[in-house]
Write a protein that holds these residues in place. Sequence first.
Motif, PDB file in Angstrom:
ATOM      1  N   ALA A  41     -28.388   3.412  18.136  1.00 46.42           N
ATOM      2  CA  ALA A  41     -29.488   3.391  17.169  1.00 46.42           C
ATOM      3  C   ALA A  41     -30.284   4.693  17.223  1.00 46.42           C
ATOM      4  CB  ALA A  41     -30.408   2.219  17.484  1.00 46.42           C
ATOM      5  N   ILE A  42     -30.459   5.282  16.053  1.00 41.32           N
ATOM      6  CA  ILE A  42     -31.265   6.511  15.964  1.00 41.32           C
ATOM      7  C   ILE A  42     -32.311   6.308  14.876  1.00 41.32           C
ATOM      8  CG2 ILE A  42     -31.222   8.999  15.508  1.00 41.32           C
ATOM      9  CD1 ILE A  42     -27.977   8.277  15.992  1.00 41.32           C
ATOM     10  N   ARG A  43     -33.565   6.525  15.240  1.00 41.22           N
ATOM     11  CA  ARG A  43     -34.634   6.385  14.252  1.00 41.22           C
ATOM     12  C   ARG A  43     -35.423   7.682  14.256  1.00 41.22           C
ATOM     13  NH1 ARG A  43     -39.564   1.941  14.506  1.00 41.22           N
ATOM     14  NH2 ARG A  43     -40.734   2.803  12.744  1.00 41.22           N
ATOM     15  N   LYS A  44     -35.547   8.276  13.077  1.00 39.80           N
ATOM     16  CA  LYS A  44     -36.276   9.545  12.956  1.00 39.80           C
ATOM     17  C   LYS A  44     -37.445   9.336  12.017  1.00 39.80           C
ATOM     18  CE  LYS A  44     -33.687  12.193  15.470  1.00 39.80           C
ATOM     19  NZ  LYS A  44     -34.244  12.731  16.707  1.00 39.80           N
ATOM     20  N   LYS A  45     -38.619   9.643  12.522  1.00 39.86           N
ATOM     21  CA  LYS A  45     -39.827   9.329  11.762  1.00 39.86           C
ATOM     22  C   LYS A  45     -40.564  10.609  11.403  1.00 39.86           C
ATOM     23  CE  LYS A  45     -43.496   7.123  13.608  1.00 39.86           C
ATOM     24  NZ  LYS A  45     -44.252   6.017  14.237  1.00 39.86           N
ATOM     25  N   THR A  46     -41.227  10.581  10.234  1.00 38.72           N
ATOM     26  CA  THR A  46     -42.076  11.720   9.881  1.00 38.72           C
ATOM     27  C   THR A  46     -43.256  11.221   9.064  1.00 38.72           C
ATOM     28  OG1 THR A  46     -42.150  13.929   8.911  1.00 38.72           O
ATOM     29  CG2 THR A  46     -40.859  12.304   7.727  1.00 38.72           C
ATOM     30  N   ARG A  47     -44.252  12.070   8.944  1.00 41.76           N
ATOM     31  CA  ARG A  47     -45.417  11.724   8.143  1.00 41.76           C
ATOM     32  C   ARG A  47     -45.484  12.739   7.009  1.00 41.76           C
ATOM     33  NH1 ARG A  47     -50.357   8.758  10.252  1.00 41.76           N
ATOM     34  NH2 ARG A  47     -51.925   9.315   8.710  1.00 41.76           N
ATOM     35  N   LEU A  48     -45.770  12.286   5.803  1.00 48.83           N
ATOM     36  CA  LEU A  48     -45.786  13.267   4.719  1.00 48.83           C
ATOM     37  C   LEU A  48     -46.855  12.951   3.678  1.00 48.83           C
ATOM     38  CD1 LEU A  48     -42.786  12.816   2.301  1.00 48.83           C
ATOM     39  CD2 LEU A  48     -43.131  11.311   4.226  1.00 48.83           C
ATOM     40  N   THR A  49     -47.294  14.022   3.030  1.00 49.28           N
ATOM     41  CA  THR A  49     -48.280  13.903   1.980  1.00 49.28           C
ATOM     42  C   THR A  49     -47.553  14.020   0.651  1.00 49.28           C
ATOM     43  OG1 THR A  49     -49.837  14.984   3.435  1.00 49.28           O
ATOM     44  CG2 THR A  49     -50.442  14.899   1.104  1.00 49.28           C
ATOM     45  N   VAL A  50     -47.689  12.991  -0.170  1.00 49.31           N
ATOM     46  CA  VAL A  50     -47.060  13.040  -1.495  1.00 49.31           C
ATOM     47  C   VAL A  50     -48.120  13.507  -2.473  1.00 49.31           C
ATOM     48  CG1 VAL A  50     -45.955  11.667  -3.304  1.00 49.31           C
ATOM     49  CG2 VAL A  50     -45.440  11.209  -0.890  1.00 49.31           C
ATOM     50  N   GLN A  51     -47.799  14.532  -3.235  1.00 50.32           N
ATOM     51  CA  GLN A  51     -48.804  15.077  -4.155  1.00 50.32           C
ATOM     52  C   GLN A  51     -48.183  15.543  -5.471  1.00 50.32           C
ATOM     53  OE1 GLN A  51     -50.630  17.837  -1.530  1.00 50.32           O
ATOM     54  NE2 GLN A  51     -48.842  19.122  -1.319  1.00 50.32           N
ATOM     55  N   ASN A  52     -49.075  15.749  -6.421  1.00 48.88           N
ATOM     56  CA  ASN A  52     -48.687  16.217  -7.762  1.00 48.88           C
ATOM     57  C   ASN A  52     -47.694  15.283  -8.448  1.00 48.88           C
ATOM     58  OD1 ASN A  52     -50.272  18.455  -7.128  1.00 48.88           O
ATOM     59  ND2 ASN A  52     -48.490  19.522  -6.235  1.00 48.88           N
ATOM     60  N   GLY A  53     -47.779  13.983  -8.098  1.00 48.81           N
ATOM     61  CA  GLY A  53     -46.924  12.983  -8.760  1.00 48.81           C
ATOM     62  C   GLY A  53     -45.446  13.208  -8.521  1.00 48.81           C
ATOM     63  N   LYS A  54     -45.095  13.863  -7.430  1.00 44.50           N
ATOM     64  CA  LYS A  54     -43.681  14.207  -7.220  1.00 44.50           C
ATOM     65  C   LYS A  54     -42.882  13.131  -6.481  1.00 44.50           C
ATOM     66  CE  LYS A  54     -43.418  19.177  -7.548  1.00 44.50           C
ATOM     67  NZ  LYS A  54     -43.943  20.306  -6.756  1.00 44.50           N
TER      68      LYS A  54
END
Length: 885
Positions: free
Chosen positions: A848-861
């Motif tokens: 099992a491999i789990r890769k996590k990230t945090r991201l900001t969604v902007q400009n309706g993309k």
Amino acid sequence: GKEEKHLPLMKFILWTFLTTIWSVSSFAQDTGRKLISLNDQWEFHKENGTTEKVNLPHTWNDKDVLDDEPGYYRGLGIYKRKLVLDESAKGKDIYLVFNGVAQEAEVLVNGKSAAKHIGSYTRFIVPITSFLNYKEDIIEVRANNRFNEDILPLTADFTFFGGIYRHVSLLITNSVHFSQKENGSAGVFITTPQVSSATAKVQVKSTIENTSGTAKKVQIQTILFNAQGKEISSQISALNMLSGGNSTLVQDLNNIKQPELWSPENPYLYRVVTKIIDPKTKLVLDQVSNPLGFRWFKFDANEGFFLNDKPLKLIGASRHQDYENLGNATPDALQIRDIELLKQMGGNFLRVAHYPQDPMILEACDRLGILASVEIPVVNTITESEAFTANCLNMQVEMIKQNFNHPSIIIWAYMNEVLLRTKFANDKPRQQIYFDHVRELAQKLDDLTRKEDPSRYTLLVNHGAWDIYNKVGLTKIPMIVGWNLYSGWYSGTPADFGKFLDRHHKELADKPMLVTEYGADADPRIRSFSPVRFDKSVEYGIYFNQIYLNEMLKRPFVSGGMAWNLADFNSETREETMPHINNKGLLTIGRVPKDTYFLYKAYLLDKPYLKITSAQWKDRTGVADSASLFSTQPLQVATNLKSAELFLNGKSLGAKEAVDHICSWQVPFADGLNQLRVVSATHSDQEDINFQLQPYRFTDGLSFKSMNVLLGSKRFYMDEKEHQLWMPDQPYRKGSWGWIGGEPYKGTNNRITYGSDKNILETDNDPIYQTQQVGIQQFKMDVPDGEYELSLYFAELVGGISKESLAYNLDNTHKKEVEENRIFSVAINGSAFLTHTNLAKDFGYTTAIRKKTRLTVQNGKGITIDFTPIEGKPVLNALQLRKVY
Ligand code: GCB
């Protein structure tokens, strides 16, 4: 270090001084014998292991079957205990009674070997009088569950837990007593040579032993009591016991008028008390009690089974003796509860499989009116050695004699799918010799059984390979042929089941038959709206069991069928969605009913029954139907009523007719609480279902919180530990989410499979990783602007179901059959996330491999994940998206 090595011994000595000392004279004498449990105060260590204090029942494997590692400790374990007997025990005969020690046992008293016993599943009684010093006697039990080719079972789809896993007792008798040399039995054997509703005859055969140096005149008295404790009949006989002698006495209780019959509806039990009396003093020297049920039965090749001249379809289950987290060291109350659960389900038969179980199981069957078969564990294969044969024959005798007096037992069995692991496949002449040996062993066991107990039927159980069992001759030998049939699971389709039954009726026209097993794995955490074989969904389990029950019920010549299995059980070599567990139970391994158990109630109960089949599924998730604020999903109700009406939050969704005991509705679930109530005449059931509604389009007004998606899967999966609900994937839709490109994983070599059937290492959430989208190009989520946490789940999958592993999903190799290189990169919204990832090389197969990230969604993309192949095809197994704010 040196001191450390002495520590366990020191501790043992110190501790033995502190143990409670009880006096044998403080127990009532009116039965002439004392039986006291010796379950406490044991010191245990594995060979070369550290010492711990344990109580019985005990197994040393309860924890090591829970890990990801294949295998478990199979070797020597040593138990020690001090025995303190006072003066009053002198002159008595002292025995140790072991109800079950896995699987080779040696009992030492004060360092001297007092007895050895082979076999995990039968009782043995050790006379220890001559070894005692009546001061500080030390009992040592050396138990070994190693593989030994001369001891059955050799291989099987269950875990061979080690230890003193059943009760041990101390038995103190006078020198004249019922024989303790009768293969662990009570020494008293009861039959009803004649029985009808008008009159019956009881025959009691007792073996009495005199271990003293003098001859003794005694009287043997047998009394029959009814359930109210009233004496119905009695017999007294005089017997001269030679010194050191053994005598067998037969007593007949004739002319018992209008006996109350024993049956599932009215399991009326009489009691037979047999006493040895000193004619001078009138003192009772020894006494045993046994249950007695007046019943007679018959198996007929055309018309099935009859109990007390009435036809009775035998429907029930098999049972293994282990329990969640406890291995086979299952407390009494939980064992008895299993039989109660079988009774509550409407079952009337227990196949005690694949080995004799604790005596309290059959006592519960006697009490509750469950008919039973018991068998010795000759499973999958045999060893062609004299020792193996001798062990089989000995275990069969122990099983029969120890359980002889249970009215619940109607069948003795002795082989299960013995041609599953066919030896010498590449050497036909040698294989013929092997087959001959198997047939000879079957014949010996059958002859022995008929000789030991002419009052019951013999049974030999085969798997669905018709030709081979007939060719070898195994369908000729027993009185009843048992078939374990899995059409629609391991092979073919469920429709083949009925054809197989008819074939038996046609080609083995004079052989009564039982469907001794059938079943499909149902992982209670997995649900599906398009159930298919091997998906492990509860829904497939329901569908499968409906067909099997229908086919058996409509054919009178089928004497009965036993679901495999009453409960999920440990099988170390299994992998699949719940590694080390066989999920074919109607109950979970912790005995929580699955929806299949409710289906059986609907089929079998007489009183009105209505149940929303959402056990383990009170939390659901799903995507809204188009732009609406609800998601329509099926809901099933199990019932024995003709029809029922369903209400959602008080509003009727209409009445539905039951088809094969199931009514189905399409329910528009709203986000949050949905109160369901089903009504039929005066009966009702209700269930609150919490629904996590996922928007059809992110702009639909429903606020998005989180979603968990399984790729390449049609399953819903409930992660009970983290309370996460997983749902199937979908192709990308504008304004929504989904994958672009690729196809579901089809197993190595495109074999028939549902994802991978391998244990995914380093997770308990195997179903999250066992499916994947292969060749995926993008995964897009048109989510609104905000702060998100995104996790991608990967595992390099191996396996599927191959032809030989199909013989019971027992192939647990993790090696890659196809050497292929998979290297890919992943970018999230254009920025690199994983580069040149090689799952197999970087992390290992099926890990099992789990890769996590945090991201900001902007400009309706929104979010776009790009998968770029470098070698082979990119994969994604699952995805989790959570909106932080
Ligand atoms: C069988 C075996 C049983 C297995 C079962 C299964 O036929 O008799 O021991 O557990 O199949 O689940 O594969």
